[in-house]
Design a protein around this motif. Structure first.
Motif, PDB file in Angstrom:
ATOM      1  N   GLU A 160       0.836  -1.206   0.000  1.00 33.83           N
ATOM      2  CA  GLU A 160       0.000   0.000   0.000  1.00 33.83           C
ATOM      3  C   GLU A 160       0.870   1.254   0.000  1.00 33.83           C
ATOM      4  N   LEU A 161       1.929   1.254   0.807  1.00 42.02           N
ATOM      5  CA  LEU A 161       2.816   2.396   0.851  1.00 42.02           C
ATOM      6  C   LEU A 161       3.598   2.535  -0.456  1.00 42.02           C
ATOM      7  N   LYS A 162       4.005   1.425  -1.021  1.00 40.39           N
ATOM      8  CA  LYS A 162       4.718   1.478  -2.299  1.00 40.39           C
ATOM      9  C   LYS A 162       3.847   2.092  -3.388  1.00 40.39           C
ATOM     10  N   GLY A 163       2.528   1.944  -3.239  1.00 46.13           N
ATOM     11  CA  GLY A 163       1.609   2.514  -4.209  1.00 46.13           C
ATOM     12  C   GLY A 163       1.534   4.028  -4.153  1.00 46.13           C
ATOM     13  N   ARG A 164       2.163   4.646  -3.149  1.00 40.56           N
ATOM     14  CA  ARG A 164       2.162   6.113  -3.048  1.00 40.56           C
ATOM     15  C   ARG A 164       3.112   6.762  -4.055  1.00 40.56           C
ATOM     16  N   GLY A 165       3.961   5.971  -4.685  1.00 37.55           N
ATOM     17  CA  GLY A 165       4.799   6.504  -5.759  1.00 37.55           C
ATOM     18  C   GLY A 165       6.155   7.045  -5.351  1.00 37.55           C
ATOM     19  N   PHE A 166       6.580   6.828  -4.114  1.00 35.36           N
ATOM     20  CA  PHE A 166       7.899   7.284  -3.703  1.00 35.36           C
ATOM     21  C   PHE A 166       8.990   6.426  -4.346  1.00 35.36           C
ATOM     22  N   PRO A 167      10.140   7.009  -4.653  1.00 36.36           N
ATOM     23  CA  PRO A 167      11.277   6.190  -5.086  1.00 36.36           C
ATOM     24  C   PRO A 167      11.615   5.174  -3.994  1.00 36.36           C
ATOM     25  N   LEU A 168      12.011   3.964  -4.408  1.00 41.56           N
ATOM     26  CA  LEU A 168      12.316   2.899  -3.461  1.00 41.56           C
ATOM     27  C   LEU A 168      13.823   2.775  -3.260  1.00 41.56           C
ATOM     28  N   ALA A 169      14.204   2.377  -2.055  1.00 35.33           N
ATOM     29  CA  ALA A 169      15.621   2.224  -1.733  1.00 35.33           C
ATOM     30  C   ALA A 169      15.824   0.917  -0.972  1.00 35.33           C
ATOM     31  N   PRO A 170      16.898   0.175  -1.277  1.00 33.75           N
ATOM     32  CA  PRO A 170      17.194  -1.035  -0.497  1.00 33.75           C
ATOM     33  C   PRO A 170      17.669  -0.697   0.905  1.00 33.75           C
ATOM     34  N   SER A 171      18.313   0.469   1.046  1.00 30.50           N
ATOM     35  CA  SER A 171      18.798   0.936   2.342  1.00 30.50           C
ATOM     36  C   SER A 171      19.146   2.409   2.216  1.00 30.50           C
ATOM     37  N   PRO A 172      19.091   3.166   3.317  1.00 24.25           N
ATOM     38  CA  PRO A 172      19.555   4.552   3.260  1.00 24.25           C
ATOM     39  C   PRO A 172      21.023   4.643   2.854  1.00 24.25           C
ATOM     40  N   GLU A 173      21.828   3.708   3.365  1.00 24.91           N
ATOM     41  CA  GLU A 173      23.263   3.745   3.072  1.00 24.91           C
ATOM     42  C   GLU A 173      23.537   3.701   1.573  1.00 24.91           C
ATOM     43  N   ALA A 174      22.769   2.904   0.830  1.00 26.46           N
ATOM     44  CA  ALA A 174      22.996   2.785  -0.614  1.00 26.46           C
ATOM     45  C   ALA A 174      22.739   4.109  -1.322  1.00 26.46           C
TER      46      ALA A 174
END
Length: 263
Positions: free
Chosen positions: A240-254
């Protein structure tokens, strides 16, 4: 996302974002990145529902080099421990919520001050959990009215799961406070969100929210992610949150590593 604005502040949620899976410690990579960001004029902020003391302990290697957005944005501190912004709950409302939590047999109440967690424990195990596992400074009281400082947040510890209580509590208290899930076992009641926290920090630093990069994984991160210029949602977040359209990240560090390499 405003790709043309520079990044002057990087903020990250903790649980589920910097602490992923069963991890209980912040990565050495992140600590090293804090110093590299600082060299490039970019500050780092830990953004969490946790208490200031708990966060400083978690970030001990860099605690004097970062900002802290605590109690879901109700109070924020600079690197020297000075308060940048504070948004308390109306006292009568806070006391009413605290008493309602105390009336539920299986619940425990945690009332947040600026630097301590006030407890009226039904079980000694709860004291140990907050003091040693969560890492908070704890003050034991007999009743909520004994608190003499501003109340920043009132939380219900729900050992049988908090989600089932969220909507009923929103229906009763939602016009006076925000009811947010703090993990699977906590209901957090406060008037601030991470939006107020990040805006307060930006105002104190004299920067625009559009110059902030931030990371989160849960619903209580949405107010922050919706406010800033460079939001990232963790790949582990709900569909549901992924459906908000934000860019996705595997980790903040990356993502931070990519930011550093491009400057």
């Amino acid at each position: 996302m405003d790709k043309n604005s520079s990044v002057r502040l990087v903020a990250s949620d903790i649980d589920g974002t910097l602490l992923r899976g069963e991890s209980k410690t912040i990565s050495d990579q992140l600590f090293e990145q804090v110093y590299r960001l600082k060299e490039q004029g970019i500050r780092f902020c830990a953004a969490s529902g946790r208490q200031h003391k708990s966060l400083r302990g978690l970030f001990e290697p860099v605690e004097k080099d970062i900002l802290f957005l605590c109690e879901n944005g109700a109070i924020c501190f600079d690197e020297k421990g000075n308060v940048l912004s504070k948004t308390p709950v109306d006292r009568e409302t806070a006391l009413g919520i605290a008493h309602e939590i105390l009336e539920v047999p299986q619940f425990e109440v945690l009332i947040s001050g600026a630097e301590t967690s006030y407890l009226i424990p039904k079980s000694h195990d709860f004291i140990d959990h907050i003091r040693y596992f969560v890492g908070n400074h704890v003050t034991l009281i007999d009743r909520p009215e004994d608190i003499r400082e501003d109340i920043l947040k009132v939380s219900a510890y729900c050992p049988d799961g908090a989600l089932q209580y969220q909507q009923p509590w929103r229906e009763k208290w939602g016009k006076k406070v925000q009811i947010a899930l703090g993990g699977s076992l906590w209901l957090d009641c406060g008037v601030a969100s991470k939006r107020e926290g990040i805006n307060g920090i930006c105002a104190a630093l004299g920067i625009s929210p559009k110059e902030v990069m931030a990371f989160g994984d849960n619903y209580n991160d949405l107010p922050m992610l919706e406010t800033i210029g460079h939001p990232y949602l963790m790949e582990s977040a709900s569909d549901e949150l992924k459906g908000r359209g934000f860019p996705l990240a595997p980790s903040p560090e990356a993502v931070i590593e990519k930011l550093l390499s491009e400057r």
